[in-house]
Design an enzyme around this catalytic site. Structure first.
Site, PDB file in Angstrom:
ATOM      1  N   ASP A   7      55.387 -78.708   7.780  1.00 22.78           N
ATOM      2  CA  ASP A   7      54.945 -77.598   8.309  1.00 22.78           C
ATOM      3  C   ASP A   7      55.373 -77.962   9.646  1.00 22.78           C
ATOM      4  O   ASP A   7      56.011 -77.733  10.775  1.00 22.78           O
ATOM      5  CB  ASP A   7      54.171 -76.648   7.986  1.00 22.78           C
ATOM      6  CG  ASP A   7      53.252 -75.598   8.407  1.00 22.78           C
ATOM      7  OD1 ASP A   7      54.807 -75.146   9.535  1.00 22.78           O
ATOM      8  OD2 ASP A   7      52.870 -75.124   8.148  1.00 22.78           O
TER       9      ASP A   7
ATOM     10  N   GLU B  59      53.149 -78.737   0.450  1.00 25.01           N
ATOM     11  CA  GLU B  59      53.880 -78.310   2.091  1.00 25.01           C
ATOM     12  C   GLU B  59      52.530 -79.314   2.502  1.00 25.01           C
ATOM     13  O   GLU B  59      51.427 -78.941   2.312  1.00 25.01           O
ATOM     14  CB  GLU B  59      53.177 -76.830   2.376  1.00 25.01           C
ATOM     15  CG  GLU B  59      53.631 -76.549   3.872  1.00 25.01           C
ATOM     16  CD  GLU B  59      53.492 -74.706   4.146  1.00 25.01           C
ATOM     17  OE1 GLU B  59      53.925 -74.459   2.842  1.00 25.01           O
ATOM     18  OE2 GLU B  59      52.848 -74.321   5.090  1.00 25.01           O
TER      19      GLU B  59
ATOM     20  N   LYS C 146      45.854 -72.778  -0.539  1.00 24.57           N
ATOM     21  CA  LYS C 146      45.606 -74.027  -0.160  1.00 24.57           C
ATOM     22  C   LYS C 146      45.149 -74.552  -1.085  1.00 24.57           C
ATOM     23  O   LYS C 146      44.355 -74.353  -1.663  1.00 24.57           O
ATOM     24  CB  LYS C 146      44.897 -73.339   0.797  1.00 24.57           C
ATOM     25  CG  LYS C 146      45.033 -72.094   2.262  1.00 24.57           C
ATOM     26  CD  LYS C 146      46.666 -73.356   2.642  1.00 24.57           C
ATOM     27  CE  LYS C 146      46.818 -72.477   4.530  1.00 24.57           C
ATOM     28  NZ  LYS C 146      47.968 -72.988   5.380  1.00 24.57           N
TER      29      LYS C 146
ATOM     30  N   ASP D  92      49.924 -75.441  -0.334  1.00 24.93           N
ATOM     31  CA  ASP D  92      49.954 -76.108   1.200  1.00 24.93           C
ATOM     32  C   ASP D  92      48.496 -76.595   1.559  1.00 24.93           C
ATOM     33  O   ASP D  92      47.436 -76.610   1.362  1.00 24.93           O
ATOM     34  CB  ASP D  92      49.837 -75.055   2.296  1.00 24.93           C
ATOM     35  CG  ASP D  92      49.904 -74.875   3.630  1.00 24.93           C
ATOM     36  OD1 ASP D  92      49.920 -75.766   3.734  1.00 24.93           O
ATOM     37  OD2 ASP D  92      50.497 -74.204   4.174  1.00 24.93           O
TER      38      ASP D  92
ATOM     39  N   LYS E 179      58.785 -71.796  11.565  1.00 24.60           N
ATOM     40  CA  LYS E 179      58.045 -70.308  12.309  1.00 24.60           C
ATOM     41  C   LYS E 179      58.718 -70.405  13.417  1.00 24.60           C
ATOM     42  O   LYS E 179      58.443 -71.746  14.385  1.00 24.60           O
ATOM     43  CB  LYS E 179      56.271 -71.312  12.484  1.00 24.60           C
ATOM     44  CG  LYS E 179      55.734 -70.335  10.757  1.00 24.60           C
ATOM     45  CD  LYS E 179      54.689 -71.260  10.912  1.00 24.60           C
ATOM     46  CE  LYS E 179      53.920 -71.591   9.162  1.00 24.60           C
ATOM     47  NZ  LYS E 179      53.024 -72.189   9.647  1.00 24.60           N
TER      48      LYS E 179
HETATM   49  O1  LIG Z   1      50.314 -65.705   5.897  1.00 25.15           O
HETATM   50  C1  LIG Z   1      50.213 -65.999   6.690  1.00 25.15           C
HETATM   51  O2  LIG Z   1      50.587 -65.501   7.633  1.00 25.15           O
HETATM   52  C2  LIG Z   1      50.733 -67.454   6.828  1.00 25.15           C
HETATM   53  C3  LIG Z   1      49.370 -68.256   6.109  1.00 25.15           C
HETATM   54  C4  LIG Z   1      49.604 -69.793   6.933  1.00 25.15           C
HETATM   55  O3  LIG Z   1      48.994 -70.417   5.312  1.00 25.15           O
HETATM   56  C5  LIG Z   1      49.185 -70.569   7.472  1.00 25.15           C
HETATM   57  C6  LIG Z   1      48.184 -69.169   8.361  1.00 25.15           C
HETATM   58  C7  LIG Z   1      48.358 -69.498   9.949  1.00 25.15           C
HETATM   59  C8  LIG Z   1      48.650 -71.177  10.435  1.00 25.15           C
HETATM   60  C9  LIG Z   1      49.175 -72.403   9.061  1.00 25.15           C
HETATM   61  C10 LIG Z   1      49.325 -72.130   8.321  1.00 25.15           C
HETATM   62  C11 LIG Z   1      50.051 -72.600   6.843  1.00 25.15           C
HETATM   63  O4  LIG Z   1      51.340 -72.733   6.921  1.00 25.15           O
HETATM   64  O5  LIG Z   1      50.245 -73.427   7.245  1.00 25.15           O
HETATM   65 MG   LIG Z   2      51.788 -74.619   6.601  1.00 20.37          MG
END
Ligand SMILES: O=C(O)CCC(=O)c1ccccc1C(=O)O
Ligand SMILES: [Mg+2]
Length: 369
Positions: free
Chosen positions: A239, A214, A164, A189, A263
């Site tokens: 995303d 991302e 992140k 991300d 997702k």
């Molecule tokens: O390990 C995971 O489940 C994903 C972790 C993650 O980046 C994420 C988790 C929760 C909500 C959004 C995100 C994302 O991809 O932005």
């Molecule tokens: Mg993301």
């Protein structure tokens, strides 16, 4: 034909093994709504609402989802006779948005249909892979601690690492990681931490040769992402911006991204996820499967989805133990040599641990036809 006789909702709370930090929110106690649907022959299927307790990722919350399910979505599906999960998805589409709430119940219906037909969910949707590539997300921390976490994950077999970032913690931290592990597939991300004013900052990341960046800009910055992608050599992955097939179509048309993360919760269900997958395949847009700090139920759906042939990039699919002391499915998800096995049993292919679910349930509701 399928008649849904009963729907059970379980509002659960589970402590994450480690709090998950992004620039917007820290998640430590993860609430979920687990959804069980039962048909008139006694088969049952499970789904999961992956909304968070606060609206940091999308506008939904656990409580808005509870409201939508109990007032609108359950009444919509509990009376009809259904030919397919897609038909249920279409019935729900008369209500606007609230994608994660819709997905929670739609997923349960997919599991139910696959179980009734005694096939694995992966097979039911045309999956071909016996195993899918795992990936790990490292939450925001000091560069030293992130580096040591990454080292442990590499030892555990993960080959793709996502970190992140935000404007206070990007180039230098990423450079430290790249210098230590030049060959690792690394992506960043931003969860919308930047705006077009930061274009020089983002351009500076190009030299790191990241796999992708991302969601650098806001969820509704679909036009701005197209401008940014023209300037960056790093592929942009969307995303938060993609919550429907329509969004995916617009993003592709505008050139807002070169990669998409899919997702099931974010896009309002498995049928929509498959539609987006097909659209991306038509347009040569590589896709990967995201994660939601979810329980084993939503993770099982993501594993089945990722078994489709065009999921060529390792997703955010990690072992249950990366998140939980104990997961709600048996066996839990494990990563071996960087892979997760796609289960072959009927439906999601994992047994749902209802005794454990009762223990972590804070609120329960049951609806009868
Ligand atoms: O390990 C995971 O489940 C994903 C972790 C993650 O980046 C994420 C988790 C929760 C909500 C959004 C995100 C994302 O991809 O932005
Ligand atoms: Mg993301």
């Amino acid at each position: 034909m399928m008649k849904i006789k009963k729907v059970d909702l379980f509002l659960t709370s589970m402590k994450l093994v480690q709090p998950f930090r992004t620039h917007q929110e820290t998640v430590a106690d993860r609430q979920s709504i687990l959804v069980k649907v039962t048909d008139d022959e006694g088969h049952s299927g499970w789904g999961e609402v992956v909304a968070f307790s606060s609206p940091w990722y999308t506008e939904e919350t656990i409580e808005t989802a509870w409201h939508m399910l109990t007032e609108f979505f359950i009444p919509t599906i509990i009376q009809g006779e259904w030919k397919s999960p897609r038909e249920v998805n279409e019935a729900l589409s008369r209500w606007k948005r609230n994608q994660m709430a819709k997905a929670g119940i739609e997923m349960a219906v997919w599991d139910l249909f696959a179980k009734r037909d005694s096939v694995s969910l992966a097979e039911y949707i045309g999956g071909v892979r016996k195993e899918v590539k795992a990936g790990i997300v490292v939450s925001m921390d000091s560069p030293e601690r992130m580096l040591s976490t990454i080292e442990s994950r590499i030892i555990e077999g993960y080959e793709r690492i996502k970190v992140k970032i935000d404007p206070t913690n990007d180039y230098e931290m990423l450079k430290v990681i790249k210098d230590a592990y030049p060959d690792i597939a690394l992506l960043a991300d931003a969860n919308s931490a930047y705006s077009l004013k930061d274009v020089e900052r983002l351009k500076n990341l190009d030299s790191l040769k990241l796999l992708m960046i991302e969601q650098p800009l806001a969820a509704d910055d679909i036009v701005e992402h197209a401008e940014l992608q023209k300037i960056l050599s790093t592929p942009v992955c969307l995303d938060e911006s993609i919550v429907s097939l329509h969004d995916a179509r617009n993003a592709i048309k505008l050139g807002s991204c070169k990669v998409m993360s899919i997702k099931i919760g974010r896009v309002g269900g498995l049928a929509n996820a498959i539609d987006i997958y097909n659209l991306c395949e038509e347009h040569d847009i590589p896709v990967w499967c995201g994660g939601m700090l979810e329980t084993g139920i939503s993770r099982a759906f993501h594993i089945a989805l990722a078994s489709l042939p065009n999921f060529t990039i390792p997703g955010d699919l990690s072992a249950s133990s990366r998140y939980w002391e104990q997961d709600v499915i048996i066996p839990e998800v494990v990563v071996e040599h960087g892979n997760v096995k796609v289960p072959e049993g009927p439906g999601i292919g994992f047994k749902v641990d209802e005794t454990f679910i009762e223990q972590i349930t804070k609120r329960k509701a049951t609806f009868h036809a």
